[in-house]
Design a protein around this motif. Structure first.
Motif, mmCIF file in Angstrom:
data_model
loop_
_atom_site.group_PDB
_atom_site.id
_atom_site.type_symbol
_atom_site.label_atom_id
_atom_site.label_comp_id
_atom_site.label_asym_id
_atom_site.label_seq_id
_atom_site.Cartn_x
_atom_site.Cartn_y
_atom_site.Cartn_z
ATOM 1 N N ARG A 28 0.829 -1.202 0.000
ATOM 2 C CA ARG A 28 0.000 0.000 0.000
ATOM 3 C C ARG A 28 0.864 1.252 0.000
ATOM 4 O O ARG A 28 0.438 2.300 -0.460
ATOM 5 C CB ARG A 28 -0.889 0.032 1.240
ATOM 6 N N ALA A 29 2.046 1.127 0.576
ATOM 7 C CA ALA A 29 2.957 2.270 0.660
ATOM 8 C C ALA A 29 4.372 1.764 0.432
ATOM 9 O O ALA A 29 4.720 0.669 0.867
ATOM 10 C CB ALA A 29 2.851 2.940 2.022
ATOM 11 N N SER A 30 5.173 2.537 -0.275
ATOM 12 C CA SER A 30 6.559 2.149 -0.519
ATOM 13 C C SER A 30 7.434 3.393 -0.529
ATOM 14 O O SER A 30 6.975 4.488 -0.816
ATOM 15 C CB SER A 30 6.678 1.379 -1.834
ATOM 16 N N ARG A 31 8.714 3.164 -0.204
ATOM 17 C CA ARG A 31 9.653 4.287 -0.108
ATOM 18 C C ARG A 31 11.050 3.776 -0.423
ATOM 19 O O ARG A 31 11.403 2.650 -0.081
ATOM 20 C CB ARG A 31 9.602 4.851 1.307
ATOM 21 N N ILE A 32 11.831 4.619 -1.081
ATOM 22 C CA ILE A 32 13.244 4.335 -1.308
ATOM 23 C C ILE A 32 14.039 5.558 -0.879
ATOM 24 O O ILE A 32 13.607 6.691 -1.095
ATOM 25 C CB ILE A 32 13.550 3.955 -2.767
ATOM 26 N N SER A 33 15.164 5.305 -0.245
ATOM 27 C CA SER A 33 16.027 6.420 0.144
ATOM 28 C C SER A 33 17.467 6.095 -0.229
ATOM 29 O O SER A 33 17.882 4.941 -0.196
ATOM 30 C CB SER A 33 15.905 6.728 1.638
ATOM 31 N N GLY A 66 8.420 -0.797 2.731
ATOM 32 C CA GLY A 66 7.044 -0.836 2.262
ATOM 33 C C GLY A 66 6.141 -1.474 3.297
ATOM 34 O O GLY A 66 6.604 -2.164 4.211
ATOM 35 N N SER A 67 4.865 -1.236 3.140
ATOM 36 C CA SER A 67 3.883 -1.857 4.015
ATOM 37 C C SER A 67 2.658 -2.187 3.183
ATOM 38 O O SER A 67 2.379 -1.535 2.185
ATOM 39 C CB SER A 67 3.516 -0.932 5.175
ATOM 40 N N GLY A 68 1.952 -3.225 3.605
ATOM 41 C CA GLY A 68 0.784 -3.620 2.835
ATOM 42 C C GLY A 68 -0.019 -4.715 3.495
ATOM 43 O O GLY A 68 0.131 -4.991 4.689
ATOM 44 N N VAL A 69 -0.851 -5.354 2.693
ATOM 45 C CA VAL A 69 -1.722 -6.431 3.145
ATOM 46 C C VAL A 69 -1.368 -7.694 2.368
ATOM 47 O O VAL A 69 -0.812 -7.639 1.278
ATOM 48 C CB VAL A 69 -3.216 -6.089 2.940
ATOM 49 N N PHE A 70 -1.685 -8.833 2.942
ATOM 50 C CA PHE A 70 -1.398 -10.102 2.301
ATOM 51 C C PHE A 70 -2.346 -10.356 1.138
ATOM 52 O O PHE A 70 -3.554 -10.341 1.304
ATOM 53 C CB PHE A 70 -1.535 -11.254 3.305
#
Length: 139
Positions: A28-33, A66-70
């Protein structure tokens, strides 16, 4: 560049080691740094007492989270396997209208959560484990 949809920032993983990348399911959300350490060479004769840095040195790194659902048993199984075996598979990050980042990443954190009245969720964090390449979409 116009605003981009967050859902178009994709994290893909080489699920089989064959170079075929699949989107990490359920995010649902992702990020790269990107990070770079500096090498300070400031000394008593530095102009005006300002810090001086040595160019083209220091350690560069990247992290993905990242975070999300199965949604997919296969993706979940692969992530756990890579984590518990401390493997460093190839990942791709598609950055909308900018390009594709690719390289080895190790899963450094894998968290599971859920409320009694909601869906089960996960959070994943990865750290770069080698040289990364970037292919630009810009002409």
């Amino acid at each position: 560049m116009a605003a981009q949809k967050g859902k178009d920032l994709l994290i893909k993983i080489d699920m089989t080691g064959s170079g075929t990348f699949l989107t990490f399911a359920g995010l649902r959300a992702s990020r790269i740094s990107f990070n770079a350490e500096t090498v300070d060479i400031t000394n008593m004769v530095s102009a005006g007492g300002w810090r001086e840095l040595l160019p083209s040195t220091g350690v560069r790194s990247a992290s993905i989270s990242g975070s999300g659902v199965f949604l997919d048993d296969f993706t979940d199984e692969r992530a756990r396997m890579y984590f518990f075996n401390a493997e460093i598979p190839q990942f791709q990050v598609i950055i909308p209208k900018l390009g594709t980042l690719e390289g080895p990443f190790q899963i450094t954190a894998l968290e599971y959560a859920g409320n009694f009245d909601g869906e089960a969720t996960y959070e994943i964090t990865m750290a770069s484990g080698g040289e990364l390449t970037f292919v630009s979409d810009l002409a």
